[in-house]
Design a protein around this motif. Sequence first.
Motif, PDB file in Angstrom:
ATOM      1  N   THR A  76       0.827  -1.205   0.000  1.00 39.72           N
ATOM      2  CA  THR A  76       0.000   0.000   0.000  1.00 39.72           C
ATOM      3  C   THR A  76       0.858   1.250   0.000  1.00 39.72           C
ATOM      4  OG1 THR A  76      -1.681  -1.221   1.248  1.00 39.72           O
ATOM      5  CG2 THR A  76      -1.907   1.167   1.145  1.00 39.72           C
ATOM      6  N   ILE A  77       1.918   1.255   0.797  1.00 40.46           N
ATOM      7  CA  ILE A  77       2.798   2.423   0.849  1.00 40.46           C
ATOM      8  C   ILE A  77       3.468   2.655  -0.501  1.00 40.46           C
ATOM      9  CG2 ILE A  77       4.974   3.259   1.828  1.00 40.46           C
ATOM     10  CD1 ILE A  77       4.114   2.057   4.499  1.00 40.46           C
ATOM     11  N   LEU A  78       3.917   1.596  -1.131  1.00 40.22           N
ATOM     12  CA  LEU A  78       4.576   1.724  -2.429  1.00 40.22           C
ATOM     13  C   LEU A  78       3.643   2.340  -3.468  1.00 40.22           C
ATOM     14  CD1 LEU A  78       7.035   1.116  -4.238  1.00 40.22           C
ATOM     15  CD2 LEU A  78       5.999  -1.094  -4.715  1.00 40.22           C
ATOM     16  N   LEU A  79       2.434   1.794  -3.579  1.00 31.94           N
ATOM     17  CA  LEU A  79       1.485   2.321  -4.556  1.00 31.94           C
ATOM     18  C   LEU A  79       1.019   3.722  -4.185  1.00 31.94           C
ATOM     19  CD1 LEU A  79      -0.572  -0.924  -5.223  1.00 31.94           C
ATOM     20  CD2 LEU A  79       0.996   0.209  -6.789  1.00 31.94           C
ATOM     21  N   CYS A  80       0.900   3.972  -2.894  1.00 28.34           N
ATOM     22  CA  CYS A  80       0.530   5.318  -2.433  1.00 28.34           C
ATOM     23  C   CYS A  80       1.589   6.338  -2.851  1.00 28.34           C
ATOM     24  CB  CYS A  80       0.351   5.316  -0.915  1.00 28.34           C
ATOM     25  SG  CYS A  80      -0.015   6.939  -0.203  1.00 28.34           S
ATOM     26  N   TYR A  81       2.852   5.966  -2.722  1.00 23.05           N
ATOM     27  CA  TYR A  81       3.935   6.874  -3.103  1.00 23.05           C
ATOM     28  C   TYR A  81       3.923   7.142  -4.609  1.00 23.05           C
ATOM     29  CZ  TYR A  81       8.633   8.652  -3.883  1.00 23.05           C
ATOM     30  OH  TYR A  81       9.700   9.415  -4.278  1.00 23.05           O
ATOM     31  N   PHE A  82       3.683   6.116  -5.415  1.00 18.40           N
ATOM     32  CA  PHE A  82       3.605   6.312  -6.856  1.00 18.40           C
ATOM     33  C   PHE A  82       2.482   7.275  -7.224  1.00 18.40           C
ATOM     34  CE2 PHE A  82       5.626   1.945  -7.910  1.00 18.40           C
ATOM     35  CZ  PHE A  82       6.883   2.501  -7.712  1.00 18.40           C
ATOM     36  N   HIS A  83       1.333   7.144  -6.572  1.00 18.18           N
ATOM     37  CA  HIS A  83       0.212   8.028  -6.882  1.00 18.18           C
ATOM     38  C   HIS A  83       0.481   9.457  -6.423  1.00 18.18           C
ATOM     39  CE1 HIS A  83      -2.156   4.103  -6.907  1.00 18.18           C
ATOM     40  NE2 HIS A  83      -2.255   4.575  -8.123  1.00 18.18           N
ATOM     41  N   LEU A  84       1.140   9.615  -5.293  1.00 22.53           N
ATOM     42  CA  LEU A  84       1.474  10.964  -4.828  1.00 22.53           C
ATOM     43  C   LEU A  84       2.474  11.622  -5.774  1.00 22.53           C
ATOM     44  CD1 LEU A  84       1.773  10.473  -0.962  1.00 22.53           C
ATOM     45  CD2 LEU A  84      -0.144  11.407  -2.259  1.00 22.53           C
ATOM     46  N   CYS A  85       3.426  10.827  -6.289  1.00 21.19           N
ATOM     47  CA  CYS A  85       4.379  11.377  -7.258  1.00 21.19           C
ATOM     48  C   CYS A  85       3.679  11.797  -8.547  1.00 21.19           C
ATOM     49  CB  CYS A  85       5.469  10.352  -7.569  1.00 21.19           C
ATOM     50  SG  CYS A  85       6.630  10.087  -6.201  1.00 21.19           S
ATOM     51  N   ALA A  86       2.565  11.154  -8.851  1.00 20.87           N
ATOM     52  CA  ALA A  86       1.761  11.540 -10.014  1.00 20.87           C
ATOM     53  C   ALA A  86       0.789  12.665  -9.670  1.00 20.87           C
ATOM     54  CB  ALA A  86       0.996  10.332 -10.551  1.00 20.87           C
ATOM     55  N   GLU A  87       0.936  13.268  -8.478  1.00 23.41           N
ATOM     56  CA  GLU A  87       0.151  14.410  -8.007  1.00 23.41           C
ATOM     57  C   GLU A  87      -1.324  14.069  -7.814  1.00 23.41           C
ATOM     58  OE1 GLU A  87       0.923  17.990 -10.239  1.00 23.41           O
ATOM     59  OE2 GLU A  87       2.931  17.261 -10.791  1.00 23.41           O
ATOM     60  N   ASP A  88      -1.604  12.833  -7.461  1.00 27.00           N
ATOM     61  CA  ASP A  88      -2.966  12.416  -7.118  1.00 27.00           C
ATOM     62  C   ASP A  88      -3.011  12.241  -5.598  1.00 27.00           C
ATOM     63  OD1 ASP A  88      -5.447  11.352  -6.776  1.00 27.00           O
ATOM     64  OD2 ASP A  88      -5.234   9.774  -8.290  1.00 27.00           O
ATOM     65  N   TYR A  89      -3.731  13.127  -4.923  1.00 27.63           N
ATOM     66  CA  TYR A  89      -3.725  13.166  -3.464  1.00 27.63           C
ATOM     67  C   TYR A  89      -4.917  12.439  -2.839  1.00 27.63           C
ATOM     68  CZ  TYR A  89      -6.682  17.144  -4.769  1.00 27.63           C
ATOM     69  OH  TYR A  89      -7.636  17.944  -5.336  1.00 27.63           O
ATOM     70  N   HIS A  90      -5.716  11.745  -3.623  1.00 29.22           N
ATOM     71  CA  HIS A  90      -6.851  10.999  -3.071  1.00 29.22           C
ATOM     72  C   HIS A  90      -6.355   9.628  -2.589  1.00 29.22           C
ATOM     73  CE1 HIS A  90      -9.555  14.068  -4.336  1.00 29.22           C
ATOM     74  NE2 HIS A  90      -9.392  13.846  -5.618  1.00 29.22           N
ATOM     75  N   TRP A  91      -5.712   9.622  -1.445  1.00 30.53           N
ATOM     76  CA  TRP A  91      -5.058   8.403  -0.977  1.00 30.53           C
ATOM     77  C   TRP A  91      -5.896   7.637   0.043  1.00 30.53           C
ATOM     78  CZ3 TRP A  91      -4.183   7.957   4.232  1.00 30.53           C
ATOM     79  CH2 TRP A  91      -4.257   9.123   4.984  1.00 30.53           C
ATOM     80  N   GLN A  92      -6.857   8.273   0.701  1.00 33.33           N
ATOM     81  CA  GLN A  92      -7.539   7.627   1.827  1.00 33.33           C
ATOM     82  C   GLN A  92      -8.301   6.372   1.400  1.00 33.33           C
ATOM     83  OE1 GLN A  92      -7.703  10.921   1.170  1.00 33.33           O
ATOM     84  NE2 GLN A  92      -7.544  12.166   3.022  1.00 33.33           N
ATOM     85  N   TRP A  93      -9.254   6.543   0.500  1.00 35.02           N
ATOM     86  CA  TRP A  93     -10.024   5.381   0.049  1.00 35.02           C
ATOM     87  C   TRP A  93      -9.150   4.420  -0.752  1.00 35.02           C
ATOM     88  CZ3 TRP A  93     -14.165   3.051   1.485  1.00 35.02           C
ATOM     89  CH2 TRP A  93     -15.221   3.740   2.066  1.00 35.02           C
ATOM     90  N   ARG A  94      -8.217   4.984  -1.524  1.00 39.84           N
ATOM     91  CA  ARG A  94      -7.382   4.123  -2.357  1.00 39.84           C
ATOM     92  C   ARG A  94      -6.504   3.216  -1.505  1.00 39.84           C
ATOM     93  NH1 ARG A  94      -4.467   7.417  -6.557  1.00 39.84           N
ATOM     94  NH2 ARG A  94      -6.402   7.182  -7.700  1.00 39.84           N
ATOM     95  N   SER A  95      -5.962   3.733  -0.410  1.00 35.36           N
ATOM     96  CA  SER A  95      -5.124   2.892   0.451  1.00 35.36           C
ATOM     97  C   SER A  95      -5.955   1.795   1.103  1.00 35.36           C
ATOM     98  CB  SER A  95      -4.445   3.755   1.519  1.00 35.36           C
ATOM     99  OG  SER A  95      -5.411   4.367   2.369  1.00 35.36           O
ATOM    100  N   PHE A  96      -7.198   2.121   1.491  1.00 35.34           N
ATOM    101  CA  PHE A  96      -8.065   1.110   2.094  1.00 35.34           C
ATOM    102  C   PHE A  96      -8.436   0.032   1.083  1.00 35.34           C
ATOM    103  CE2 PHE A  96     -11.973  -0.749   3.636  1.00 35.34           C
ATOM    104  CZ  PHE A  96     -11.802  -0.803   5.008  1.00 35.34           C
ATOM    105  N   LEU A  97      -8.797   0.458  -0.122  1.00 38.52           N
ATOM    106  CA  LEU A  97      -9.234  -0.506  -1.133  1.00 38.52           C
ATOM    107  C   LEU A  97      -8.075  -1.289  -1.738  1.00 38.52           C
ATOM    108  CD1 LEU A  97     -11.915   1.681  -2.972  1.00 38.52           C
ATOM    109  CD2 LEU A  97     -12.308  -0.148  -1.319  1.00 38.52           C
ATOM    110  N   THR A  98      -6.894  -0.677  -1.802  1.00 40.42           N
ATOM    111  CA  THR A  98      -5.735  -1.383  -2.361  1.00 40.42           C
ATOM    112  C   THR A  98      -5.416  -2.621  -1.549  1.00 40.42           C
ATOM    113  OG1 THR A  98      -4.785   0.641  -3.280  1.00 40.42           O
ATOM    114  CG2 THR A  98      -3.280  -1.189  -2.895  1.00 40.42           C
ATOM    115  N   SER A  99      -5.327  -2.440  -0.241  1.00 43.22           N
ATOM    116  CA  SER A  99      -5.050  -3.585   0.614  1.00 43.22           C
ATOM    117  C   SER A  99      -6.281  -4.469   0.776  1.00 43.22           C
ATOM    118  CB  SER A  99      -4.561  -3.094   1.981  1.00 43.22           C
ATOM    119  OG  SER A  99      -4.081  -4.140   2.762  1.00 43.22           O
TER     120      SER A  99
END
Length: 598
Positions: free
Chosen positions: A508-531
């Motif tokens: 989750t952290i790895l994919l979260c970091y990739f999305h933040l680097c792509a300037e997508d800050y919608h991490w809350q639901w994505r981190s929950f659903l990714t895992s």
Amino acid sequence: MSARLPAPCPPRWWLLLSLLLLGAAPGPRRGAAFYLPGLAPVNFCEDEKKSDECKAEIELFVNRLDSVESVLPYEYTAFDFCQASEGKRPSENLGQVLFGERIEPSPYKFTFKKEETCKLVCTKTYHTEKAEDKQKLEFLKKSMLLNYQHHWIVDNMPVTWCYDVEDGQRFCNPGFPIGCYITDKGHAKDACVINSEFHERDTFYIFNHVDIKIYYHVVETGSMGARLVAAKLEPKSFKHTHIDKPDCSGPPMDISNKASGEIKVAYTYSISFEEDAQEEFGWKLVHGDIFRPPRKGMLLSVFLGSGTQILIMTFVTLFFACLGFLSPANRGALMTCAVVLWVLLGTPAGYVAARFYKSFGGEKWKTNVLLTSFLCPGIVFADFFIMNLILWGEGSSAAIPFGTLVAILALWFCISVPLTFIGAYFGFKKNAIEHPVRTNQIPRQIPEQSFYTKPLPGIIMGGILPFGCIFIQLFFILNSIWSHQMYYMFGFLFLVFIILVITCSEATILLCYFHLCAEDYHWQWRSFLTSGFTAVYFLIYAIHYFFSKLQITGTASTILYFGYTMIMVLIFFLFTGTIGFFACFWFVTKIYSVVKVD
């Protein structure tokens, strides 16, 4: 015309991420820092400000020279280059010696922030009629023909050569060539393609000049000086007009393959220093939106509360089973322990749900606590009750008596729900979670995302690795449930549980970091659903298990199998999703706590 440049050094994304995670927490103040041996940074300052804690001299070390066209590396001293008059040779470790690395001091000495232009290092003279000089010159030519590369080191960092290629990309190589060769047919080999002045046939061009640029950043307020962050160079070739006083002008330094007489090669360098400005890019650009409340924050907070309840329940149950308190011989002890723990853990569920709902800016606290108490448990109980009705209708002994159902409801309403309200009370009473950066009033526009940074592909990929950690144990667990076999490997299951928690967090952290680097800050639901998407793979495996391992027939039995499976999938979804969210929340909080925002 085809030519081959040195292969660029491949990116090491995993290494970069590991370093990012290790350095995410704010560092301690000077004097309290701890560094691994050999990794302590060196501070540099101007010559008049040097001290025991701050050096002014910058040493450049040279390593072996190697080539992609030959497996034979050579020491720097094997070539007739400028040699250091004195200097201590660094000691290599065993691995370096085994791989043939030989690090030597060099004659290139710099002073921090003291720039030099076309400074002479030494001059080498060759008389082709002398056997010794001719041998040295021939060895130099052979090395240029085979594209041997220098490898220089500054402050334990490789000095890189960056060059443009035809498709507009720019590659950086941790080495640069001695020189290059133009064939007798006029074809430019290797690095000769970078300069149109390299055109004489059957001629070698030696890179006898380097433009070095060292990048640094100031430490804290500048009281400790600066630290070097990168060193780059550009190799050039000059046949200096005045060798004693070179000015780095004139045609390139060519050595004809048939040259005779006296040949002089003057080695020079220029050096400059630049402030490495910490420009905002990637994940730093979204610092004003990273803690913006997510959509459906109420539902997410309720899921987090229920997931926390399940996470603690699972950990404690497996821990007791691992210690032998819940023996397989004592039938039903594991389920009894799990149910009792779930009832008693209503307080952390209410507390976590309330804390995050408040941090999301929510104000409907009554709705939040009611949903935490009844939404997920109600879905599980409704599914369970329907399955029990089918068992009653079939006259099965697995049907739970009405009195037991009333007892379970009493535990839920009389113990779990009040404890959830108590936890929610303390959660809402506390101040909202303080974030390290402020949230802007106007949301930042998210740029168009590539395919792999879009939400769905990342979520689908995120569940693969955690599922891979458990699918073997999942087979034995399903066997114990549906094939009536005894499961007793609780110690190993507890280890798998720990590995699952770690894997869910890392993925989750790895994919979260990739999305933040792509300037997508919608991490809350994505981190929950990714895992949490691991539960979907769980469901797919359960379907495969049903058709390939079981011989179940009849509509009632099939409905019962998938009804109970859906309960397990929901519990597993909340369990893994909560792990992913907490891991990403910790990661985001840590990395943005070290960002300096004006």
